[in-house]
Design a protein around this motif. Structure first.
Motif, PDB file in Angstrom:
ATOM      1  N   VAL A   1       7.547  10.682   0.942  1.00  0.00           N
ATOM      2  CA  VAL A   1       7.006  10.729   1.978  1.00  0.00           C
ATOM      3  C   VAL A   1       7.369   9.568   2.928  1.00  0.00           C
ATOM      4  N   ASP A   2       6.497  10.334   3.938  1.00  0.00           N
ATOM      5  CA  ASP A   2       7.543   9.078   5.392  1.00  0.00           C
ATOM      6  C   ASP A   2       6.660   9.394   6.045  1.00  0.00           C
ATOM      7  N   PHE A   3       5.794   8.131   6.383  1.00  0.00           N
ATOM      8  CA  PHE A   3       4.577   6.894   6.865  1.00  0.00           C
ATOM      9  C   PHE A   3       4.742   6.814   8.353  1.00  0.00           C
ATOM     10  N   ASN A   4       4.575   7.472   9.142  1.00  0.00           N
ATOM     11  CA  ASN A   4       3.615   6.911  10.676  1.00  0.00           C
ATOM     12  C   ASN A   4       3.428   5.328  10.599  1.00  0.00           C
ATOM     13  N   ILE A   5       4.044   4.321  10.953  1.00  0.00           N
ATOM     14  CA  ILE A   5       4.061   3.325  11.171  1.00  0.00           C
ATOM     15  C   ILE A   5       3.272   2.638  11.926  1.00  0.00           C
ATOM     16  N   SER A   6       3.325   3.162  13.067  1.00  0.00           N
ATOM     17  CA  SER A   6       3.352   2.707  14.665  1.00  0.00           C
ATOM     18  C   SER A   6       1.532   2.286  14.447  1.00  0.00           C
ATOM     19  N   SER A   7       1.155   2.633  13.959  1.00  0.00           N
ATOM     20  CA  SER A   7      -0.922   1.920  14.699  1.00  0.00           C
ATOM     21  C   SER A   7      -0.609   0.498  13.593  1.00  0.00           C
TER      22      SER A   7
ATOM     23  N   ARG B   1       1.126  -1.543  -0.180  1.00  0.00           N
ATOM     24  CA  ARG B   1       0.084  -0.084  -0.100  1.00  0.00           C
ATOM     25  C   ARG B   1       0.814   1.104  -0.161  1.00  0.00           C
ATOM     26  N   TYR B   2       1.702   1.297   0.708  1.00  0.00           N
ATOM     27  CA  TYR B   2       3.238   2.224   0.584  1.00  0.00           C
ATOM     28  C   TYR B   2       3.324   2.376  -0.049  1.00  0.00           C
ATOM     29  N   ARG B   3       3.725   1.659  -1.228  1.00  0.00           N
ATOM     30  CA  ARG B   3       4.363   1.284  -2.577  1.00  0.00           C
ATOM     31  C   ARG B   3       3.738   2.134  -3.220  1.00  0.00           C
ATOM     32  N   ASN B   4       2.254   1.638  -3.680  1.00  0.00           N
ATOM     33  CA  ASN B   4       0.981   2.332  -4.526  1.00  0.00           C
ATOM     34  C   ASN B   4       1.099   3.766  -3.813  1.00  0.00           C
TER      35      ASN B   4
ATOM     36  N   GLY C   1      -1.914   6.971   7.328  1.00  0.00           N
ATOM     37  CA  GLY C   1       0.094   7.380   7.680  1.00  0.00           C
ATOM     38  C   GLY C   1       0.384   8.395   7.571  1.00  0.00           C
ATOM     39  N   VAL C   2       0.554   9.242   6.985  1.00  0.00           N
ATOM     40  CA  VAL C   2       0.903  10.011   6.409  1.00  0.00           C
ATOM     41  C   VAL C   2       1.493  11.205   6.977  1.00  0.00           C
ATOM     42  N   PHE C   3       3.309  11.422   6.991  1.00  0.00           N
ATOM     43  CA  PHE C   3       2.901  13.288   8.226  1.00  0.00           C
ATOM     44  C   PHE C   3       4.208  13.701   7.314  1.00  0.00           C
ATOM     45  N   LYS C   4       4.914  13.348   6.786  1.00  0.00           N
ATOM     46  CA  LYS C   4       5.640  14.253   5.444  1.00  0.00           C
ATOM     47  C   LYS C   4       5.561  14.114   4.768  1.00  0.00           C
ATOM     48  N   LEU C   5       5.363  15.030   3.409  1.00  0.00           N
ATOM     49  CA  LEU C   5       5.647  14.998   2.100  1.00  0.00           C
ATOM     50  C   LEU C   5       7.087  15.881   1.736  1.00  0.00           C
ATOM     51  N   ARG C   6       7.996  15.471   0.517  1.00  0.00           N
ATOM     52  CA  ARG C   6       8.554  16.426   0.237  1.00  0.00           C
ATOM     53  C   ARG C   6       9.098  16.070  -1.146  1.00  0.00           C
ATOM     54  N   LEU C   7       9.324  16.945  -1.704  1.00  0.00           N
ATOM     55  CA  LEU C   7       9.769  17.444  -2.639  1.00  0.00           C
ATOM     56  C   LEU C   7      11.890  17.930  -3.006  1.00  0.00           C
ATOM     57  N   VAL C   8      12.740  16.853  -3.648  1.00  0.00           N
ATOM     58  CA  VAL C   8      14.138  17.602  -3.453  1.00  0.00           C
ATOM     59  C   VAL C   8      14.569  17.552  -4.277  1.00  0.00           C
ATOM     60  N   ALA C   9      15.682  18.517  -4.517  1.00  0.00           N
ATOM     61  CA  ALA C   9      16.397  18.670  -5.168  1.00  0.00           C
ATOM     62  C   ALA C   9      17.481  17.232  -5.615  1.00  0.00           C
TER      63      ALA C   9
END
Length: 269
Positions: free
Chosen positions: A176-182, A45-48, A88-96
């Motif tokens: 993409v940073d996922f909070n995987i705690s739950s 699911r994270y990959r998709n 569970g997403v808590f951060k989205l980033r675009l990086v050069a």
């Protein structure tokens, strides 16, 4: 009334210790396969989810929406964070390509910080491992979230996905940073067994007992061997082919002899 499992365990409790262990190993093999599939399903699911964000940036729904990467990405980030709680997403980033953050959407409780304190992340292990990789989607280690080199408290159990964005002949990175705690709590929680996720050196990485988890990152000398010396019996394990982890199923030695009493007491007459 008995469940089928209760009947089987009650029956096993009346056998010799070696027979009990054989029974636990047999049931443990089925259990670890189940927990393993749950984790693989979460990774899928994270990959998709990451793939969908990437395609939405590179191939916008409205072809005439904009030719500006930042405008497109801002719009996509806003839309995909509508399902942040579900994923569970808590951060989205675009990086050069040089590691400089260009966009950073950071979910904090009920607010979203947008582009606050943009950093250069070229020294991060996940950036270094992925930048020259041919992988379409890369998974980071399971680790605790850090800011500016410091592990944040309360702890956030984190997994990151990275993929490349190709836009006007330039390469960018979506992170993409996922909070995987739950998610991990459901995978690690069983009625009878202890489930560990360990690195290949045997250090405990994920476990329901927070005194055990992230042994290397928190500089704790907690390994499978150490817990074995303290009374754990290991039933079986499975290796993740795509990640450097083992899932290990164990049980406390004391529980092997206590099964009969525990399940006898649970009978409703």
């Amino acid at each position: 009334s008995f469940t089928l499992l209760s009947i089987e365990i009650f029956y096993a409790a009346n056998q010799s210790k070696s027979e009990k262990i054989a029974f636990l190993e047999d049931k443990g093999y089925l259990k670890i396969n189940n927990q393993f599939q749950m984790l693989e399903g979460s990774l899928h699911r994270y990959r998709n989810f990451t793939r969908l964000i990437s395609k939405s940036i590179q191939y916008p729904f409205n072809k005439h929406f904009s030719e500006d990467l930042f405008e497109i990405s801002n719009d996509v980030f806003d839309r995909f964070l509508l399902v942040k709680d579900k994923m569970g997403v808590f951060k989205l980033r675009l990086v050069a390509e040089d590691g400089q953050e260009l966009l950073n959407y950071h979910v904090k409780e009920d607010t979203i910080d947008k582009n606050v304190n943009l950093e250069n992340i070229s020294d991060r292990y996940y950036y270094q491992q992925f930048k020259d990789s041919q992988e379409y989607i890369y998974f980071s280690n399971f680790d605790l979230y850090m800011e500016n080199g410091v592990t944040k408290k309360p702890y956030i159990e984190t997994l990151r996905t990275l993929t490349k964005i190709y836009f006007k002949e330039k390469v960018y990175f979506l992170i993409v940073d996922f909070n995987i705690s739950s998610v991990m709590e459901k995978i690690l929680k069983t009625t009878l067994y202890e489930v560990f996720l360990t690195d290949l050196d045997g250090y405990i990485n994920l476990h329901l007992n927070k005194d055990f988890f992230f042994a290397k990152q928190l500089q704790r000398n907690i390994t499978l061997q150490k817990l074995k010396d303290e009374g754990f019996y290991y039933i079986t394990q499975k290796r993740f082919n795509d990640m450097k982890y083992n899932m290990v199923l164990g049980i406390k030695q004391s529980q092997i002899d206590d099964i009969e009493q525990a399940y006898t007491n649970s009978i409703v007459y």
